[in-house]
Design an enzyme around this catalytic site. Structure first.
Site, short mmCIF file in Angstrom:
data_model
loop_
_atom_site.label_atom_id
_atom_site.label_comp_id
_atom_site.label_asym_id
_atom_site.label_seq_id
_atom_site.Cartn_x
_atom_site.Cartn_y
_atom_site.Cartn_z
N ASP A 185 51.75 36.58 0.67
CA ASP A 185 52.95 37.32 0.46
C ASP A 185 53.36 38.29 1.53
O ASP A 185 52.91 39.33 1.33
CB ASP A 185 53.49 37.65 -1.15
CG ASP A 185 53.83 36.46 -1.97
OD1 ASP A 185 53.73 35.36 -1.45
OD2 ASP A 185 54.34 36.59 -2.87
N ASP A 214 58.84 45.81 -1.41
CA ASP A 214 59.30 44.41 -0.94
C ASP A 214 60.01 44.43 0.38
O ASP A 214 61.03 43.76 0.59
CB ASP A 214 59.87 43.35 -1.92
CG ASP A 214 58.94 43.12 -3.01
OD1 ASP A 214 57.75 43.21 -2.76
OD2 ASP A 214 59.46 42.48 -4.10
N GLU A 270 48.04 36.06 -7.94
CA GLU A 270 48.67 36.96 -7.20
C GLU A 270 48.15 38.32 -7.64
O GLU A 270 48.92 38.67 -8.57
CB GLU A 270 50.19 36.74 -6.87
CG GLU A 270 50.69 37.53 -6.07
CD GLU A 270 52.23 37.42 -5.56
OE1 GLU A 270 52.74 36.27 -5.83
OE2 GLU A 270 53.06 38.49 -5.62
N ASP A 301 57.99 37.48 0.73
CA ASP A 301 58.50 38.04 -0.27
C ASP A 301 59.15 39.41 -0.34
O ASP A 301 58.44 40.47 -0.63
CB ASP A 301 57.50 38.12 -1.67
CG ASP A 301 57.67 38.35 -2.73
OD1 ASP A 301 58.89 38.53 -3.10
OD2 ASP A 301 56.92 38.51 -3.96
N HIS A 306 60.57 30.29 -8.17
CA HIS A 306 60.28 30.27 -9.66
C HIS A 306 61.23 29.41 -10.21
O HIS A 306 62.51 29.44 -9.83
CB HIS A 306 60.63 31.66 -10.26
CG HIS A 306 60.07 32.92 -9.85
ND1 HIS A 306 60.37 33.41 -8.65
CD2 HIS A 306 58.84 33.54 -10.20
CE1 HIS A 306 59.55 34.70 -8.45
NE2 HIS A 306 58.74 34.69 -9.51
N ASP A 341 64.96 30.62 -10.65
CA ASP A 341 65.62 31.16 -9.39
C ASP A 341 66.61 29.97 -8.97
O ASP A 341 67.41 29.99 -8.39
CB ASP A 341 64.81 31.05 -8.20
CG ASP A 341 63.52 32.46 -8.46
OD1 ASP A 341 64.10 33.30 -9.23
OD2 ASP A 341 62.56 32.06 -7.53
C1 XLS Z 1 56.41 40.63 -8.14
C2 XLS Z 1 55.81 39.29 -7.43
C3 XLS Z 1 56.55 37.97 -7.80
C4 XLS Z 1 55.71 36.67 -7.46
C5 XLS Z 1 56.03 35.48 -8.07
O1 XLS Z 1 55.86 41.66 -7.80
O2 XLS Z 1 55.52 39.59 -6.02
O3 XLS Z 1 57.52 37.90 -6.95
O4 XLS Z 1 55.55 36.91 -6.05
O5 XLS Z 1 56.09 35.71 -9.42
CA CA Z 2 54.78 38.28 -4.60
CA CA Z 3 56.18 42.20 -4.68
#
Ligand code: XLS
Ligand code: CA
Ligand code: CA
Length: 438
Positions: A296, A309, A232, A338, A101, A104
């Site tokens: 991801d 995650d 996403e 991710d 991002h 980041d």
């Molecule tokens: C959050 C998301 C985020 C996206 C990118 O839940 O996974 O990290 O992958 O903005």
């Molecule tokens: Ca993600």
């Molecule tokens: Ca996530």
């Protein structure tokens, strides 16, 4: 050049029997599976945010890990130290892609002009680090959820000024993605949703998200971005209702607003399960619609109702994921971890253990999925299950040669149909186990 992970050697394949904590047991980059080396099947990717930024803060406690990398946080020196640490990390693991991002990469300033100048500086620095390596950007994105200005969303915000600010961030993030050779650009609509219908015009908000996406596509193409845009999907968190609920919802949205030629989906395992599906379900729905773009790679916890995650550990899920990917002919995107280490796994060693786990899990998934396909019994069963459409009345239905009245006349003559045949789920599951553990 300072070495950040001094105690950790380059990670190599040593085979399943290896007891070396810093070795791959299944990921053997050069091993050929179904005609392609593992490294090509599995474009593994480091997520800048979890690996180099997140340090364990949660709602109840502060950081447990030290991700300062020897510099003061919130400075450009720190931003550069993260680049150095990230490249050392990727090289030691043989990872060839990263995702980011905008925020980041650098600390966000009060003034976007200053933030953008910082982004120029850091992307020059990253470009220099990329030289002489095969490390590239998988996808970039703009963080349109963290800053309070995005409390009501970005494209879906009630404020036109916020919409403009989002546009400015996307423009810059697209510039960076192109500059770093990114394969894709992601929209994760974390705050594109609502808390209550009492204050929300859903139709207007969805149209505005589509407007913003069209503007992004037009700009991206105008600066030479030839990759895919991705949505996403995620059903909730942070918002109660998020518009990109799951793959099917996102595909409907993209088609409704004429965005389906430029967009595919980035499917996250943990988001699919939050939507009440399996990971494999959302992959299949994307694939059959020609929209499986990128993944991801993480996993959730069925005992918890939020986005944990976690690094992927579940070999069944990874196998069924790779089964879908192989059937899809691969991905134009990649496998972005991710994923974050658990809060008590706060050391540098844990960062490596986590990626070794994730990469080995997907390597194992790839090996087993290829075996399932070569075994052929699943494919054969599915094909036979629909055999009644290959001849007779079934074929006529597919050929469009019958009316509803013809079918009713056929049914009249037939009497009651025979039962449609056993689904044999338990037998098929035992084949999967035999391939996995036989
Ligand atoms: C959050 C998301 C985020 C996206 C990118 O839940 O996974 O990290 O992958 O903005
Ligand atoms: Ca993600
Ligand atoms: Ca996530």
């Amino acid at each position: 050049m300072k070495e950040f992970f001094k105690k950790i050697p380059a990670i190599r394949y040593e085979g399943p029997a290896s007891q070396n904590p810093f070795a791959f047991r299944f990921y053997d980059p050069d091993r050929v599976i179904l005609g392609k080396p593992m490294s090509e099947h599995l474009p593994f990717t480091m997520a800048w945010w979890h690996n180099l930024c997140a340090a364990g803060t949660d709602m109840f406690g502060r950081d447990t890990a030290d991700k300062s990398f020897g510099a003061e946080k919130g400075t450009m020196e720190h931003a550069k130290a993260k680049v150095d640490a990230g490249f050392e990390f990727m090289k030691k693991l043989g990872i060839r892609y990263f995702c980011f991002h905008d925020v980041d990469l650098v600390p966000e300033a009060d003034d976007i002009k200053e933030t953008n100048a910082r982004l120029d500086e850091i992307s020059d620095y990253i470009l220099k680090k990329m030289k002489g390596t095969d490390i590239r950007c998988l996808w970039g994105t703009a963080n349109m959820f963290g800053n309070p200005r995005f409390m009501n969303g970005a494209g879906s915000s009630n404020s036109a000024d916020v919409f403009c600010f989002a546009a400015a961030q996307i423009k810059k993030a697209l510039d960076l993605t192109v500059k770093l050779g990114g394969r894709g650009y992601v929209f994760w609509g974390g705050r594109e949703g609502y808390e209550t219908l009492l204050n929300t015009d859903v139709k207007f908000e969805q149209e505005n998200i589509a407007r913003l996406m069209h503007l992004a596509v037009d700009y991206g193409r105008s600066i030479g971005f030839t990759g895919d845009f991705y949505i996403e999907p995620k059903p909730k968190e942070p918002m109660k209702h998020q518009y990109d609920f799951d793959a099917a919802t996102a595909i409907g949205f993209l088609r409704q607003y004429g965005l389906d030629r430029d967009f595919k989906l980035n499917i996250e395992a943990n988001h699919a399960t939050l939507a009440g599906h399996t990971f494999q379900h959302d992959l299949r729905i994307s694939a059959i619609n020609g929209m499986l773009g990128s993944i991801d790679a993480n996993q959730g916890d069925l005992l918890l109702g939020w986005d944990t995650d976690e690094f992927p550990f579940n070999v069944y899920e990874a196998t069924m994921c790779m089964y879908e990917v192989l059937k899809n002919g691969g991905l134009t995107g990649g496998f972005n971890f991710d994923s974050k280490t658990r809060r008590p796994s706060y050391t540098f060693e844990d960062m490596f253990h986590a990626y070794i786990l994730g990469m080995d899990t997907f390597a194992l998934g790839l090996i087993k999925a290829a075996q399932l396909i070569e075994d052929g019994r699943l494919d054969q069963f599915v094909s036979e299950r629909y055999a009644s459409y290959r001849t007779g009345i079934g074929k006529k239905i597919l050929d469009g040669k019958v009316t509803l009245a013809d079918l009713a006349a056929y049914a009249d003559k037939m009497g009651a149909p025979k039962l449609p045949g056993s689904g044999r789920q338990e037998y098929l599951e035992s084949i999967v186990n035999a391939v996995l553990f036989g």
